[in-house]
Scaffold this motif. Structure first.
Motif, PDB file in Angstrom:
ATOM      1  N   TYR A   1      -2.542  -4.200  -4.683  1.00 16.08           N
ATOM      2  CA  TYR A   1      -2.166  -3.776  -5.658  1.00 16.08           C
ATOM      3  C   TYR A   1      -3.002  -3.070  -6.504  1.00 16.08           C
ATOM      4  O   TYR A   1      -3.053  -1.856  -7.192  1.00 16.08           O
ATOM      5  CB  TYR A   1      -1.215  -4.526  -6.401  1.00 16.08           C
ATOM      6  N   ILE A   2      -4.002  -4.172  -7.109  1.00 13.96           N
ATOM      7  CA  ILE A   2      -5.228  -3.634  -7.985  1.00 13.96           C
ATOM      8  C   ILE A   2      -6.029  -2.684  -7.276  1.00 13.96           C
ATOM      9  O   ILE A   2      -6.681  -1.732  -8.169  1.00 13.96           O
ATOM     10  CB  ILE A   2      -5.908  -4.742  -8.390  1.00 13.96           C
ATOM     11  N   LYS A   3      -6.452  -2.744  -6.003  1.00 13.06           N
ATOM     12  CA  LYS A   3      -7.200  -1.821  -5.101  1.00 13.06           C
ATOM     13  C   LYS A   3      -6.514  -0.371  -5.353  1.00 13.06           C
ATOM     14  O   LYS A   3      -7.467   0.716  -5.369  1.00 13.06           O
ATOM     15  CB  LYS A   3      -7.426  -2.339  -3.852  1.00 13.06           C
ATOM     16  N   ALA A   4      -5.426  -0.391  -5.204  1.00 13.94           N
ATOM     17  CA  ALA A   4      -4.605   1.114  -5.323  1.00 13.94           C
ATOM     18  C   ALA A   4      -4.260   1.567  -6.443  1.00 13.94           C
ATOM     19  O   ALA A   4      -4.336   2.893  -6.496  1.00 13.94           O
ATOM     20  CB  ALA A   4      -3.309   0.783  -4.260  1.00 13.94           C
ATOM     21  N   THR A   5      -4.227   0.715  -7.473  1.00 15.23           N
ATOM     22  CA  THR A   5      -3.861   1.220  -8.690  1.00 15.23           C
ATOM     23  C   THR A   5      -4.863   1.296  -9.788  1.00 15.23           C
ATOM     24  O   THR A   5      -4.812   1.938 -10.649  1.00 15.23           O
ATOM     25  CB  THR A   5      -2.554   0.662  -9.365  1.00 15.23           C
ATOM     26  N   GLY A   6      -5.683   0.359  -9.528  1.00 16.61           N
ATOM     27  CA  GLY A   6      -6.865   0.108 -10.598  1.00 16.61           C
ATOM     28  C   GLY A   6      -6.506  -0.811 -11.876  1.00 16.61           C
ATOM     29  O   GLY A   6      -7.119  -0.680 -12.810  1.00 16.61           O
ATOM     30  N   ASP A   7      -5.361  -1.116 -11.467  1.00 20.09           N
ATOM     31  CA  ASP A   7      -4.522  -2.037 -12.711  1.00 20.09           C
ATOM     32  C   ASP A   7      -4.987  -3.540 -12.775  1.00 20.09           C
ATOM     33  O   ASP A   7      -4.548  -4.516 -12.503  1.00 20.09           O
ATOM     34  CB  ASP A   7      -2.906  -1.994 -12.652  1.00 20.09           C
ATOM     35  N   PHE A   8      -6.408  -3.704 -13.161  1.00 17.68           N
ATOM     36  CA  PHE A   8      -6.813  -5.074 -13.405  1.00 17.68           C
ATOM     37  C   PHE A   8      -6.240  -5.695 -14.703  1.00 17.68           C
ATOM     38  O   PHE A   8      -6.477  -7.036 -14.563  1.00 17.68           O
ATOM     39  CB  PHE A   8      -8.400  -4.982 -13.594  1.00 17.68           C
ATOM     40  N   SER A   9      -5.709  -5.019 -15.165  1.00 15.59           N
ATOM     41  CA  SER A   9      -4.736  -5.645 -16.680  1.00 15.59           C
ATOM     42  C   SER A   9      -3.876  -6.755 -16.316  1.00 15.59           C
ATOM     43  O   SER A   9      -3.446  -7.549 -16.742  1.00 15.59           O
ATOM     44  CB  SER A   9      -4.329  -4.731 -17.635  1.00 15.59           C
TER      45      SER A   9
ATOM     46  N   ASN B   1       0.990  -1.013   0.176  1.00 19.19           N
ATOM     47  CA  ASN B   1       0.100   0.179   0.116  1.00 19.19           C
ATOM     48  C   ASN B   1       0.895   1.153   0.053  1.00 19.19           C
ATOM     49  O   ASN B   1       0.611   2.043  -0.717  1.00 19.19           O
ATOM     50  CB  ASN B   1      -0.915   0.183   1.207  1.00 19.19           C
ATOM     51  N   ILE B   2       1.875   1.434   0.861  1.00 17.55           N
ATOM     52  CA  ILE B   2       2.737   2.445   0.977  1.00 17.55           C
ATOM     53  C   ILE B   2       3.695   2.452  -0.135  1.00 17.55           C
ATOM     54  O   ILE B   2       3.943   3.729  -0.714  1.00 17.55           O
ATOM     55  CB  ILE B   2       3.542   2.696   2.462  1.00 17.55           C
ATOM     56  N   ALA B   3       4.089   1.361  -0.793  1.00 13.86           N
ATOM     57  CA  ALA B   3       4.793   1.350  -2.133  1.00 13.86           C
ATOM     58  C   ALA B   3       4.140   2.034  -3.394  1.00 13.86           C
ATOM     59  O   ALA B   3       4.973   2.644  -3.807  1.00 13.86           O
ATOM     60  CB  ALA B   3       5.167   0.066  -2.363  1.00 13.86           C
ATOM     61  N   THR B   4       2.767   1.943  -3.198  1.00 15.20           N
ATOM     62  CA  THR B   4       2.208   2.567  -4.246  1.00 15.20           C
ATOM     63  C   THR B   4       2.294   4.159  -4.311  1.00 15.20           C
ATOM     64  O   THR B   4       2.002   4.984  -5.415  1.00 15.20           O
ATOM     65  CB  THR B   4       0.612   2.178  -4.364  1.00 15.20           C
ATOM     66  N   LYS B   5       2.765   4.707  -2.954  1.00 11.35           N
ATOM     67  CA  LYS B   5       2.955   6.257  -2.947  1.00 11.35           C
ATOM     68  C   LYS B   5       4.257   6.764  -3.317  1.00 11.35           C
ATOM     69  O   LYS B   5       4.168   7.942  -3.562  1.00 11.35           O
ATOM     70  CB  LYS B   5       2.625   6.372  -1.282  1.00 11.35           C
ATOM     71  N   VAL B   6       5.215   5.944  -3.625  1.00 13.12           N
ATOM     72  CA  VAL B   6       6.418   6.281  -3.742  1.00 13.12           C
ATOM     73  C   VAL B   6       7.111   5.390  -5.163  1.00 13.12           C
ATOM     74  O   VAL B   6       8.175   5.801  -5.569  1.00 13.12           O
ATOM     75  CB  VAL B   6       7.558   5.933  -2.465  1.00 13.12           C
TER      76      VAL B   6
ATOM     77  N   PRO C   1       6.252   4.090  -9.147  1.00 16.91           N
ATOM     78  CA  PRO C   1       5.301   3.967 -10.383  1.00 16.91           C
ATOM     79  C   PRO C   1       4.874   2.433 -10.483  1.00 16.91           C
ATOM     80  O   PRO C   1       5.396   1.451  -9.823  1.00 16.91           O
ATOM     81  CB  PRO C   1       6.192   3.983 -11.599  1.00 16.91           C
ATOM     82  N   LYS C   2       3.396   2.247 -10.898  1.00 19.38           N
ATOM     83  CA  LYS C   2       2.754   0.884 -10.731  1.00 19.38           C
ATOM     84  C   LYS C   2       3.337  -0.177 -11.636  1.00 19.38           C
ATOM     85  O   LYS C   2       3.356  -1.410 -11.071  1.00 19.38           O
ATOM     86  CB  LYS C   2       1.132   1.044 -11.284  1.00 19.38           C
ATOM     87  N   GLU C   3       4.235   0.341 -12.645  1.00 24.65           N
ATOM     88  CA  GLU C   3       4.828  -0.487 -13.423  1.00 24.65           C
ATOM     89  C   GLU C   3       6.165  -1.506 -12.429  1.00 24.65           C
ATOM     90  O   GLU C   3       6.273  -2.541 -12.757  1.00 24.65           O
ATOM     91  CB  GLU C   3       5.513   0.411 -14.629  1.00 24.65           C
ATOM     92  N   THR C   4       6.573  -0.740 -11.693  1.00 22.08           N
ATOM     93  CA  THR C   4       7.816  -1.288 -10.632  1.00 22.08           C
ATOM     94  C   THR C   4       7.143  -2.278  -9.947  1.00 22.08           C
ATOM     95  O   THR C   4       7.631  -3.365  -9.769  1.00 22.08           O
ATOM     96  CB  THR C   4       8.542  -0.088  -9.993  1.00 22.08           C
ATOM     97  N   LEU C   5       6.065  -1.868  -9.339  1.00 18.62           N
ATOM     98  CA  LEU C   5       5.321  -2.787  -8.428  1.00 18.62           C
ATOM     99  C   LEU C   5       4.774  -4.059  -8.940  1.00 18.62           C
ATOM    100  O   LEU C   5       4.795  -5.086  -8.639  1.00 18.62           O
ATOM    101  CB  LEU C   5       4.249  -2.063  -7.813  1.00 18.62           C
ATOM    102  N   ARG C   6       4.316  -3.974 -10.324  1.00 18.24           N
ATOM    103  CA  ARG C   6       3.915  -4.782 -11.168  1.00 18.24           C
ATOM    104  C   ARG C   6       4.881  -6.042 -11.486  1.00 18.24           C
ATOM    105  O   ARG C   6       4.397  -7.163 -11.395  1.00 18.24           O
ATOM    106  CB  ARG C   6       3.103  -4.418 -12.542  1.00 18.24           C
ATOM    107  N   GLU C   7       6.016  -5.380 -11.916  1.00 10.26           N
ATOM    108  CA  GLU C   7       7.226  -6.206 -12.333  1.00 10.26           C
ATOM    109  C   GLU C   7       7.686  -7.013 -11.330  1.00 10.26           C
ATOM    110  O   GLU C   7       7.819  -8.378 -11.259  1.00 10.26           O
ATOM    111  CB  GLU C   7       8.236  -5.286 -12.782  1.00 10.26           C
ATOM    112  N   ASN C   8       7.579  -6.541 -10.015  1.00  8.89           N
ATOM    113  CA  ASN C   8       8.020  -7.218  -8.664  1.00  8.89           C
ATOM    114  C   ASN C   8       6.945  -8.558  -8.602  1.00  8.89           C
ATOM    115  O   ASN C   8       7.346  -9.662  -8.058  1.00  8.89           O
ATOM    116  CB  ASN C   8       7.863  -6.631  -7.549  1.00  8.89           C
ATOM    117  N   LEU C   9       5.792  -8.359  -8.759  1.00 11.45           N
ATOM    118  CA  LEU C   9       4.562  -9.215  -8.558  1.00 11.45           C
ATOM    119  C   LEU C   9       4.776 -10.338  -9.814  1.00 11.45           C
ATOM    120  O   LEU C   9       4.642 -11.604  -9.556  1.00 11.45           O
ATOM    121  CB  LEU C   9       3.195  -8.616  -8.664  1.00 11.45           C
ATOM    122  N   LEU C  10       5.129  -9.795 -10.911  1.00 12.80           N
ATOM    123  CA  LEU C  10       5.160 -10.810 -11.905  1.00 12.80           C
ATOM    124  C   LEU C  10       6.467 -11.743 -11.666  1.00 12.80           C
ATOM    125  O   LEU C  10       6.306 -12.969 -12.250  1.00 12.80           O
ATOM    126  CB  LEU C  10       5.365 -10.324 -13.185  1.00 12.80           C
ATOM    127  N   VAL C  11       7.546 -11.403 -10.904  1.00  9.77           N
ATOM    128  CA  VAL C  11       8.654 -12.210 -10.918  1.00  9.77           C
ATOM    129  C   VAL C  11       8.149 -13.403  -9.819  1.00  9.77           C
ATOM    130  O   VAL C  11       8.430 -14.609 -10.090  1.00  9.77           O
ATOM    131  CB  VAL C  11       9.796 -11.459 -10.029  1.00  9.77           C
TER     132      VAL C  11
END
Length: 433
Positions: free
Chosen positions: A149-157, A73-78, A80-90
């Motif tokens: 992540y999805i709730k914070a960014t809206g990135d359902f894709s 949650n706090i990571a979404t404040k600092v 970009p969502k692309e960085t957080l998304r990449e970590n999840l994809l790993v």
């Protein structure tokens, strides 16, 4: 009749005075929340420490999913969502052939010749994976992290992203299938793991104690199962099409938790149900131990009533006082006796996961208190956690019974949950106003 009217007037007066006192108390609490300069300072410190990396803290090289879950949650404040998304994809790229999820990943370049407890994936050649198999929270932690992540960014894709031959959505369900196929005890209708202290990842039988082996005593506990309830609720919310499959399983888990793990008389969760016997002496009264972290997660899962939450908090406060501990981040009380765990970090009493004080879970309990209307209590219980962050200039992994910092000083899970708890307090205050 006169006596009746007099009593009625007295009652109305008492209620009016009580209402005025309650309103005055609420105003005072609101003012305290608004004027608390420490809250803003700790929030800024938390943002800074999370902005400096994704590993659990300066004592860890891996990015752990159970930690990422608590600072996403706090990571979404600092970030970009692309960085957080990449970590999840790993984590999805390193998903095992049976659907299980690793604990964490670290760059392959950082692996030494003596490091053998790692896994690898052709889908993700940059990293090596690691898993403490005694626990059963990696899969549920990943589901919860994706949800946040999805709730914070809206990135359902993210759910339709293809990883290998499966989408992320399919892999999320695959991870839940893994738990039902490989970690589900049909007799009790609950998940099992190795014997650990509450939410911990160290079993008693081995000097290191993080991997299931021939000496492991399988057990059922509240933490793993509450995490599963939360994960299934999250999954069905972001993937409504999965509801038909998981709704009944979630309901059965909730019923079986209440049936097998909740001690109604003692108003607490029992530590373990053992599937092949206990690793502890026969005369050891383990059921007298209160599990703080698992109780907090059970509240998050919606498994306790309002009255039971209040009683649990009262027990926590009382036991913290008995222990002489600093906060309700206390892991267990009483702690397991010295020598009950082969790993020396669990000895003596009040050490590490055996009675250490962890903001990582105490902060989650504070958050749940706010969510359930115990705002005054939440404000009271968060104070020692905030104070020690400022006093020690960092988010330490855990604290000793005399409130001395231990472990990593940049423990991002602690920063994340404390940030979330403070924000919840401030938002509850704004709602009232």
């Amino acid at each position: 009749m006169k006596n009746y009217l007099a009593l009625t007037l007295l009652l109305l007066l008492a209620l009016t005075v009580h209402g005025q006192i309650s309103e005055e108390n609420n105003d005072k609490l609101s003012n305290n929340i608004v004027s608390n300069e420490k809250f803003e300072k700790v929030k800024k410190m938390a943002l800074k420490v999370v902005s400096e990396g994704f590993n659990a803290g300066d004592g860890y090289r891996e990015v752990w999913i159970r930690d990422y879950n608590t600072f996403i949650n706090i990571a979404t404040k600092v970030y970009p969502k692309e960085t957080l998304r990449e970590n999840l994809l790993v984590f999805f790229r390193m998903q095992a052939d049976d659907g299980n999820i690793i604990d964490g990943f670290t760059p392959v370049a950082s692996i030494g010749e003596d490091d053998t407890d790692f896994s690898y994936s052709e889908l993700e050649p940059r990293y090596a994976g690691h898993k403490n198999t005694v626990e059963t929270d990696q899969e549920t932690s990943l589901v919860q992290t994706v949800y946040k992540y999805i709730k914070a960014t809206g990135d359902f894709s993210l759910l339709s992203e293809k990883v290998g031959d499966k989408t992320v959505a399919e892999r999320l369900e695959w991870s839940m299938d893994y738990l039902m196929e490989h970690r589900f005890d049909r007799e009790h209708g609950l998940l099992w793991g190795a014997t650990t202290a509450d939410w911990g990842d160290v079993q008693p039988e081995h000097g290191w104690g993080v991997d299931i082996d021939k000496n492991t005593h399988r057990a059922i506990d509240i933490y793993d199962n509450a995490m599963m309830v939360i994960a299934l609720a999250n999954l069905m919310e972001i993937m409504p099409e999965s509801r038909e499959k998981w709704a009944t399983i979630k309901l059965q888990l909730e019923k079986n938790i209440r049936k097998h793990l909740w001690d109604a008389e003692a108003q607490k969760f029992i530590p373990h149900i053992y599937l092949e016997g206990s690793p502890f002496p026969e005369d050891f009264k383990e059921n007298e131990i209160f599990y703080f972290g698992g109780t907090a997660i059970a509240i998050e899962a919606g498994l306790l009533t309002h009255e039971e939450i209040e009683h649990s908090l009262n027990q926590m406060v009382s036991l913290v006082k008995q222990a002489g501990a600093p906060s309700i981040g206390l892991t267990v009380y009483p702690p397991y006796p010295a020598g009950y765990f082969a790993n020396k970090i669990m000895n003596p009493e009040y050490s590490y996961q055996n009675g250490g004080d962890w903001t990582w879970f105490g902060g989650r309990m504070v958050l749940e208190l706010v969510k359930n209307g115990f705002v005054e209590e939440a404000y009271r219980e968060i104070q020692p956690m905030v104070d020690r962050v400022i006093e020690n200039d960092g988010f330490y992994e855990w604290y000793s019974v005399d409130n001395q910092p231990r472990g990593s000083g940049t423990f991002r899970g602690s920063a994340g949950v404390l940030y979330d708890a403070i924000v919840a307090l401030q938002e509850s205050n704004n709602t009232k106003n």
